[in-house]
Design a protein around this motif. Structure first.
Motif, mmCIF file in Angstrom:
data_model
loop_
_atom_site.group_PDB
_atom_site.id
_atom_site.type_symbol
_atom_site.label_atom_id
_atom_site.label_comp_id
_atom_site.label_asym_id
_atom_site.label_seq_id
_atom_site.Cartn_x
_atom_site.Cartn_y
_atom_site.Cartn_z
ATOM 1 N N GLY A 235 0.874 -1.258 0.123
ATOM 2 C CA GLY A 235 0.181 -0.007 0.010
ATOM 3 C C GLY A 235 0.850 1.145 -0.108
ATOM 4 N N HIS A 236 2.275 1.181 -0.012
ATOM 5 C CA HIS A 236 3.005 2.400 -0.037
ATOM 6 C C HIS A 236 2.569 3.376 -0.858
ATOM 7 C CE1 HIS A 236 6.434 5.194 0.119
ATOM 8 N NE2 HIS A 236 6.476 4.711 1.380
ATOM 9 N N PRO A 237 2.241 4.745 -0.621
ATOM 10 C CA PRO A 237 1.779 5.685 -1.793
ATOM 11 C C PRO A 237 2.714 6.068 -3.027
ATOM 12 C CG PRO A 237 1.870 6.592 0.648
ATOM 13 C CD PRO A 237 2.552 5.207 0.568
ATOM 14 N N ILE A 238 4.151 5.695 -2.844
ATOM 15 C CA ILE A 238 4.717 5.637 -4.188
ATOM 16 C C ILE A 238 4.294 4.745 -5.094
ATOM 17 C CG2 ILE A 238 7.173 5.168 -4.995
ATOM 18 C CD1 ILE A 238 8.437 6.473 -2.575
ATOM 19 N N LEU A 239 4.123 3.303 -4.478
ATOM 20 C CA LEU A 239 3.504 2.345 -5.368
ATOM 21 C C LEU A 239 2.281 2.404 -5.973
ATOM 22 C CD1 LEU A 239 4.917 -0.618 -3.332
ATOM 23 C CD2 LEU A 239 5.666 0.052 -5.420
ATOM 24 N N ARG A 240 1.436 3.209 -5.095
ATOM 25 C CA ARG A 240 0.079 3.620 -5.657
ATOM 26 C C ARG A 240 0.257 4.676 -6.668
ATOM 27 N NH1 ARG A 240 -2.184 7.002 -1.128
ATOM 28 N NH2 ARG A 240 -2.070 5.171 -0.046
ATOM 29 N N ASP A 241 0.989 5.777 -6.626
ATOM 30 C CA ASP A 241 1.223 6.714 -7.407
ATOM 31 C C ASP A 241 1.594 5.973 -8.890
ATOM 32 O OD1 ASP A 241 1.195 9.370 -8.688
ATOM 33 O OD2 ASP A 241 3.327 9.524 -8.060
#
Length: 358
Positions: A235-241
């Motif tokens: 769920g890390h935001p870098i991966l989400r982005d």
């Protein structure tokens, strides 16, 4: 059109893969410090499903799902929530044309693939073959169908391989490393012992630090982060982005009729590869939603990492020096493979360049 036999075989592969994910090991295994054993992950998930209510309240404590028309990043945030204080899942993910059990698995890759299992005996190490990869993404992203549509529409194998690493880490977390890499040290030694793992959700290494005027002839960015080895909590935001960016760009080009070899308005490097990846990391570092950025503050930029020789922590991200994932390259200040900060050796096989569709 796939034959019935091939469809049945693919379904069996998917079922077997899910079974492996849910397999257990003895509970007295010590595991790796800072990494959560995979059996524990699934035990918690199963307990939550078996006991959905405690004292009249849901044990999952999740809000109502956003509608299908909600922005993609909002839907991804709901489906794959980020919890900084959890441990890194003890997964190792790799991909290749064939599984190691296949007689077609390349002999010159076996020692490298085995190094990950030997260095991480308590991790679940999965090499996902091409015949299983598509089904796994469909399984993990069934609730976000536009992501699977984007993945399935990519015209090049290298793009699918790039996208897969971001997708599997966003959904499951752990370590992703290319099949042509060799583990030099166990992952739980990649961080200093005095660094609290509950304050770290992501690890990325510097691939290139070309301090020369013609750097753009060789690399996409002045500081380029490597994507052949990535460590993340789910769920890390870098991966989400990154997943949202690739999905949105792929579907935009598909609707425009240009998501085809030779017609795309993005190169591999700028669409799914290290250029786009480096941009996503820097976007996160400069996002006021995650960092306390005050008026007049200088943006985090390449100068902050050029010449780096040890760990650097930026928020919940640890940036590793070039020596960590690129030892022995003989340039840009990288140490050799016997350096204390050398963790992964990339053999630069470049097999994606032999893709006949390029």
């Amino acid at each position: 059109m796939p034959t019935f036999r091939k469809s049945v075989f693919a379904a069996i592969c998917l079922i077997a893969f899910v079974y492996l994910l849910r397999s257990t090991r003895p509970s007295d295994i010590p595991g790796a410090p800072g990494y959560k054993p995979v059996p524990d992950i699934f035990t918690e998930e199963q307990n939550a499903l078996r006991n959905p209510r405690r004292n009249g309240k849901s044990s999952l404590q999740q809000p109502l799902a956003p509608p299908p028309t909600a922005p993609l990043r909002e839907r991804l945030r709901f489906q794959f929530p980020y919890n900084l204080e959890t441990q890194f899942p003890a997964y190792i993910w790799q991909t290749w044309k064939y599984a190691p059990s296949s007689k077609y698995f390349d002999a010159d890759l076996r020692d490298m693939e085995a190094s990950w299992t030997e260095m991480h005996p308590y991790f679940m190490h999965q090499v996902i073959g091409d015949d299983t990869q598509r089904h796994l993404i469909e399984y993990l992203y069934g609730s976000v169908p536009d992501v699977f549509e984007a993945y399935d529409s990519l015209p090049l194998a290298v793009m699918k391989a790039d996208f897969f690493r971001y997708l599997v880490l966003l959904a499951r977390g752990g370590i992703y490393s290319d099949i042509d890499t060799r583990a030099l040290k166990p992952a739980h030694f990649w961080l200093p012992e005095d660094l609290d793992r509950k304050t770290i959700g992501f690890m990325v290494g510097i691939e290139a630090d070309p301090d020369r005027p013609d750097w753009h002839d060789w690399y996409t960015r002045r500081i380029q982060f490597c994507q052949w080895t990535i460590v993340a909590k789910p769920g890390h935001p870098i991966l989400r982005d990154m997943v949202a960016y690739i999905t949105e760009e792929a579907l935009r080009m598909k609707r425009a009729g240009i998501l085809k070899v030779g017609k795309m308005d993005r190169t591999v490097m700028e669409f799914t590869g290290p250029g786009a990846w480096t941009d996503a990391v820097f976007r996160y570092f400069n996002d006021p939603d995650y960092f306390n950025i005050l008026p007049g503050d200088k943006n985090v930029a390449y100068e902050d990492f050029s010449g780096q020789t040890t760990h650097r922590k930026v928020g919940d991200v640890v940036v590793l020096p070039i020596t960590s994932f690129s030892p022995g390259v003989g340039q840009m200040g990288a140490g050799d493979t016997d350096h204390p900060m050398a963790f992964v050796k990339h053999m630069f096989d470049g097999t994606w360049k032999t893709d006949p569709s390029l």
